[in-house]
Design an enzyme around this catalytic site. Structure first.
Site, PDB file in Angstrom:
ATOM      1  N   SER A 163     -75.615  10.745  42.765  1.00 47.84           N
ATOM      2  CA  SER A 163     -75.501  11.833  41.792  1.00 47.84           C
ATOM      3  C   SER A 163     -75.131  13.028  42.461  1.00 47.84           C
ATOM      4  O   SER A 163     -75.545  13.327  43.682  1.00 47.84           O
ATOM      5  CB  SER A 163     -76.752  12.157  41.104  1.00 47.84           C
ATOM      6  OG  SER A 163     -76.676  13.530  40.232  1.00 47.84           O
ATOM      7  N   GLY A 164     -73.980  13.778  41.996  1.00 51.33           N
ATOM      8  CA  GLY A 164     -73.359  14.845  42.660  1.00 51.33           C
ATOM      9  C   GLY A 164     -72.083  14.577  43.765  1.00 51.33           C
ATOM     10  O   GLY A 164     -71.389  15.400  44.148  1.00 51.33           O
ATOM     11  N   ASN A 212     -77.197  18.213  40.672  1.00 45.02           N
ATOM     12  CA  ASN A 212     -75.888  18.576  40.319  1.00 45.02           C
ATOM     13  C   ASN A 212     -75.821  19.378  38.973  1.00 45.02           C
ATOM     14  O   ASN A 212     -76.416  19.126  37.881  1.00 45.02           O
ATOM     15  CB  ASN A 212     -75.194  17.155  40.104  1.00 45.02           C
ATOM     16  CG  ASN A 212     -73.781  17.264  39.724  1.00 45.02           C
ATOM     17  OD1 ASN A 212     -73.193  18.549  39.549  1.00 45.02           O
ATOM     18  ND2 ASN A 212     -73.010  16.005  39.333  1.00 45.02           N
ATOM     19  N   SER A 216     -73.799  14.084  34.969  1.00 49.94           N
ATOM     20  CA  SER A 216     -73.592  12.968  33.773  1.00 49.94           C
ATOM     21  C   SER A 216     -74.729  12.531  33.313  1.00 49.94           C
ATOM     22  O   SER A 216     -75.436  11.545  34.284  1.00 49.94           O
ATOM     23  CB  SER A 216     -72.544  12.026  34.162  1.00 49.94           C
ATOM     24  OG  SER A 216     -71.432  12.531  34.797  1.00 49.94           O
ATOM     25  N   GLY A 437     -74.912   8.703  38.609  1.00 52.24           N
ATOM     26  CA  GLY A 437     -74.976   8.228  40.062  1.00 52.24           C
ATOM     27  C   GLY A 437     -76.682   8.134  40.288  1.00 52.24           C
ATOM     28  O   GLY A 437     -77.381   8.507  39.668  1.00 52.24           O
TER      29      GLY A 437
HETATM   30  N1  LIG Z   1     -62.771  16.687  44.482  1.00 55.05           N
HETATM   31  C1  LIG Z   1     -63.237  17.819  44.165  1.00 55.05           C
HETATM   32  N2  LIG Z   1     -62.990  18.812  44.631  1.00 55.05           N
HETATM   33  C2  LIG Z   1     -63.642  19.971  44.599  1.00 55.05           C
HETATM   34  N3  LIG Z   1     -64.974  19.835  44.022  1.00 55.05           N
HETATM   35  C3  LIG Z   1     -65.560  18.879  43.892  1.00 55.05           C
HETATM   36  C4  LIG Z   1     -64.572  17.635  44.059  1.00 55.05           C
HETATM   37  N4  LIG Z   1     -65.458  16.697  43.530  1.00 55.05           N
HETATM   38  C5  LIG Z   1     -66.916  17.018  43.290  1.00 55.05           C
HETATM   39  N5  LIG Z   1     -66.772  18.386  43.223  1.00 55.05           N
HETATM   40  C6  LIG Z   1     -68.019  19.442  42.911  1.00 55.05           C
HETATM   41  O1  LIG Z   1     -69.109  18.642  43.026  1.00 55.05           O
HETATM   42  C7  LIG Z   1     -69.623  18.772  41.790  1.00 55.05           C
HETATM   43  C8  LIG Z   1     -70.233  17.587  41.152  1.00 55.05           C
HETATM   44  O2  LIG Z   1     -69.384  16.565  41.011  1.00 55.05           O
HETATM   45  P1  LIG Z   1     -69.419  15.419  39.558  1.00 55.05           P
HETATM   46  O3  LIG Z   1     -69.954  16.223  38.710  1.00 55.05           O
HETATM   47  O4  LIG Z   1     -68.117  14.893  39.637  1.00 55.05           O
HETATM   48  O5  LIG Z   1     -70.716  14.538  40.474  1.00 55.05           O
HETATM   49  P2  LIG Z   1     -70.690  13.033  39.803  1.00 55.05           P
HETATM   50  O6  LIG Z   1     -70.803  12.176  40.984  1.00 55.05           O
HETATM   51  O7  LIG Z   1     -70.281  12.822  38.627  1.00 55.05           O
HETATM   52  O8  LIG Z   1     -72.450  13.271  39.765  1.00 55.05           O
HETATM   53  P3  LIG Z   1     -73.613  12.675  38.397  1.00 55.05           P
HETATM   54  O9  LIG Z   1     -73.789  11.186  38.900  1.00 55.05           O
HETATM   55  O10 LIG Z   1     -74.696  13.378  38.603  1.00 55.05           O
HETATM   56  O11 LIG Z   1     -72.649  12.732  37.136  1.00 55.05           O
HETATM   57  C9  LIG Z   1     -68.690  19.249  40.932  1.00 55.05           C
HETATM   58  O12 LIG Z   1     -69.112  20.043  39.799  1.00 55.05           O
HETATM   59  C10 LIG Z   1     -67.703  20.060  41.816  1.00 55.05           C
HETATM   60  O13 LIG Z   1     -68.172  21.359  41.828  1.00 55.05           O
HETATM   61 MG   LIG Z   2     -70.752  12.536  36.584  1.00 51.75          MG
END
Ligand SMILES: Nc1ncnc2c1ncn2[C@@H]1O[C@H](COP(=O)(O)OP(=O)(O)OP(=O)(O)O)[C@@H](O)[C@H]1O
Ligand SMILES: [Mg+2]
Ligand SMILES: *[C@@H]1O[C@H](CO)[C@@H](O)[C@H](O)[C@H]1NC(C)=O
Ligand SMILES: *[C@@H]1O[C@H](CO)[C@@H](O)[C@H](O)[C@H]1NC(C)=O
Ligand SMILES: *[C@@H]1O[C@H](CO)[C@@H](O)[C@H](O)[C@H]1NC(C)=O
Ligand SMILES: *[C@@H]1O[C@H](CO)[C@@H](O)[C@H](O)[C@H]1NC(C)=O
Length: 586
Positions: A163-164, A212, A216, A437
């Site tokens: 996650s994150g 995060n 999601s 995640g």
């Molecule tokens: N490629 C990137 N460039 C800039 N910032 C990023 C990038 N990837 C992630 N982030 C930052 O990290 C935060 C968390 O990313 P994201 O929400 O995609 O995580 P996730 O893996 O989908 O987590 P979860 O499992 O909790 O949904 C985003 O809101 C953003 O601020």
């Molecule tokens: Mg996500």
């Protein structure tokens, strides 16, 4: 094989603070030695103890010339410290967040916006070969697109990570890539509409957690459809297990789904006046985390985004109805149920929040009051009505709220799918899987258990593709190859899902008339403790269990598992809702 650990050999030592730190062997190792003489980079000399007969020599470092390679598979030594060091060097020295590991793209979350996603970068990757360009999410997307177009094979991109880690962000960039390179003609807006599904799903299915801000809380698999000319013609998504409990409860510092805060921040708008909303602080379902703001996010502005996305998607005349239902849920959360006696409860007759709830949903206040405080019980011979304790009535109220929200969510998914359905025949698709995640918090419950189980299954798919199948192919083709001793997580999955595994015991306990979280815990201890290496009973608790997952060990609190697994709702409350007088538009 001890030959490499001779004088001047460079190794990695495990370190509590830095995880791994570099060292150099200063004296040849000879078989039988109990220690290895090492020197750290700061000059410190130390004797590294070797377990008798163990093969636990410190892992060897790669030659400097290889470090920073854009494909991990080109390293001489591919183990944890080598991978971490290579990723770190690329990121720290050159801000490169992407690295290949064969066909897998590894991404580091930079937590800042980098100028690597503009249109000219998309154009640069379009039509290129994966190996010819710097690693990038666009290269992976291009590869999928090319294979779909050239080989006429449907493709899927799987995004995984804790996650994150950045899964949802990556998934969105991949989708944006397809929308950009496959746009047919100027007038068609189908690409934009496919992309517009993202802010909608995030508003209703993402929330702030302590890990995060945009986490999601559901899994999503979206298939983007293409025609014969490889132009986008539509999309279709499937969602998995929304975290319903968040609708009625949020841990400290966490929030409910974004959409509730967006709505509260817009409550002053004339079109929302009769929802009688106010600050998110004022409602039980939005104030339990006690910190309803996210740094850098303006919920009122996000609401405009959500509404714009609905409009862009086209023809969603149900937007106001959706907000009306959400407002009703917020009012329901403030309906206080009072204790009358140990097994009776009431709601004051003219409770203002219940009034608004009933108005907004067009249901009878009298009936819903009655069925919030009572339930119908059926035996084989008779049906009777039983009054509920304050606790049970409150739980029933929350179950109703969860049920309504989950129904609304899946209705929105269906609706979005209808809007994105293509009018012409779909020739091929590219799928993108983005789930919640792996996560572990101070207190972990049924939700984390389900999420982590899903990630365990995804990790297994990864193992299967990257190690098992690959190695089998090498063996079939008799290519010389030393088997990589990868971590196979099948035993952990068996612990959860096999016959008489954790889920089986849970289901069984739910069917027992006297089953409880505690008796379930006891049965798990009896079955797995000391017998399954992936299971452990915490020393200081009889109401918790520990699972050794591929990513981490996690302690789960048993309290609430049975209730959440049963997931029941008072049928009579549903019957009241079904009589709603709110006019149905088409
Ligand atoms: N490629 C990137 N460039 C800039 N910032 C990023 C990038 N990837 C992630 N982030 C930052 O990290 C935060 C968390 O990313 P994201 O929400 O995609 O995580 P996730 O893996 O989908 O987590 P979860 O499992 O909790 O949904 C985003 O809101 C953003 O601020
Ligand atoms: Mg996500
Ligand atoms: C979360 O995602 C939404 C929708 O894409 C976006 O508008 C918002 O800025 C994101 N919030 C954060 C904190 O990144
Ligand atoms: C509350 O519900 C539980 C389980 O449904 C039941 O065992 C218990 O007797 C109920 N308590 C009261 C006071 O109604
Ligand atoms: C609510 O009802 C009670 C009696 O049933 C009455 O005394 C009280 O004034 C009412 N309150 C409001 C706000 O109407
Ligand atoms: C790809 O998926 C489509 C459905 O979208 C299907 O009709 C087609 O047969 C699939 N192609 C292959 C090669 O499996």
């Amino acid at each position: 094989c001890s030959r490499p650990h001779t004088k001047f050999a460079r190794v990695w030592l495990p370190d509590a603070a830095e995880v791994w730190k570099p060292a150099e062997v200063v004296k040849d190792y000879t078989p039988g030695d109990q220690t290895l003489s090492l020197q750290l980079e700061d000059g410190t000399l130390l004797e590294h103890k070797l377990e008798p007969q163990a093969k636990d020599f410190p892992p060897l470092r790669n030659p400097d010339i290889l470090v920073g390679e854009n494909d991990l598979t080109s390293l001489s030594y591919l183990h944890e410290p080598a991978v971490l060091h290579n990723l770190k060097v690329r990121f720290i020295d050159s801000k490169l967040i992407y690295t290949y590991c064969g066909i897998v793209l590894v991404a580091i979350n930079p937590y800042e916006s980098l100028p690597i996603y503009e249109r000219d970068i998309i154009n640069a990757y379009s039509g290129q070969n994966m190996g010819d360009m710097d690693p990038h999410i666009f290269a992976v997307a291009e590869e999928a697109y090319k294979q779909m177009a050239r080989d006429e094979r449907n493709q899927s991109i799987i995004v995984s990570g804790e996650s994150g880690a950045g899964k949802t962000v990556s998934a969105k960039y991949a989708m944006r890539y397809f929308a950009t390179v496959s746009s047919s003609s100027g007038e068609a807006t189908v690409e934009e509409r496919v992309l517009a599904s993202n802010p909608i799903m995030e508003a209703f299915g993402n929330a702030k957690t302590t890990r995060n801000d945009n986490s999601s809380r559901f899994g999503k698999y979206i298939q983007i459809g293409f025609d014969k000319k490889h132009c986008i013609i539509g999309a279709n998504m499937r969602t998995y297990l929304l975290e319903k409990s968040r609708v009625v409860f949020q841990a400290q510092e966490e929030r409910n789904y974004h959409i509730f805060y967006q709505l509260c921040a817009s409550s002053h708008l004339p079109e929302f006046k009769n929802f009688k909303l106010g600050d998110a602080d004022d409602f039980h379902y939005t104030n339990q985390g006690q910190n309803p703001v996210i740094q850098g996010v303006d919920d009122a502005k996000e609401m405009l985004n959500t509404r714009k996305a609905f409009l862009l998607l086209g023809g969603c005349s149900h937007q106001m109805a959706i907000y009306q239902i959400l407002a009703a849920l917020l009012h329901l959360s403030n309906v206080e149920i009072k204790e009358e006696s140990s097994d009776r409860s009431t709601i004051v007759p003219n409770n203002s929040h219940l009034k608004v709830f009933c108005e907004l949903l067009g249901v009878s206040c009298e009936e819903i009051t009655h069925w919030l405080c009572h339930r119908k019980l059926k035996t084989t011979t008779e049906t009777y009505v039983k009054s509920l304790s304050k606790i049970n009535a409150t739980n029933g109220r929350d179950a109703l709220a969860k049920h309504i929200y989950a129904g609304l969510f899946s209705w929105i998914v269906d609706n979005v799918n209808n809007m994105l359905k293509s009018t012409v025949k779909q020739h091929s698709f590219i799928g993108v899987l983005d789930i919640y995640g792996f996560e572990t918090f101070d207190i972990n419950s049924f939700e984390q258990f389900c999420i982590n189980y899903a990630n365990e299954k995804l990790q297994q798919q990864f193992n299967l593709h990257v190690f098992k199948l690959e190695q089998e192919e090498y063996m079939r083709e008799e290519i010389p190859w030393t088997l990589i001793d990868f971590y196979d997580n099948q035993p952990c999955i068996n612990l959860i899902e096999a016959k008489l595994g954790i889920l089986d015991l849970l289901d069984e306990e739910c069917r027992m008339p006297k089953g409880s979280d505690d008796t379930w815990a006891q049965k798990m201890y009896n079955t797995f403790q000391k017998q399954n290496p992936h299971f452990e009973k915490p020393r200081l608790s009889n109401r918790a269990f520990i699972i050794y997952h591929f990513a981490d060990k996690v302690e789960y609190q048993c309290c609430g598992f049975l209730e959440k697994n049963k997931d029941t709702v008072n049928e009579e409350q549903i019957n009241v809702l079904k009589k709603s007088l709110v006019k149905k538009k088409t």
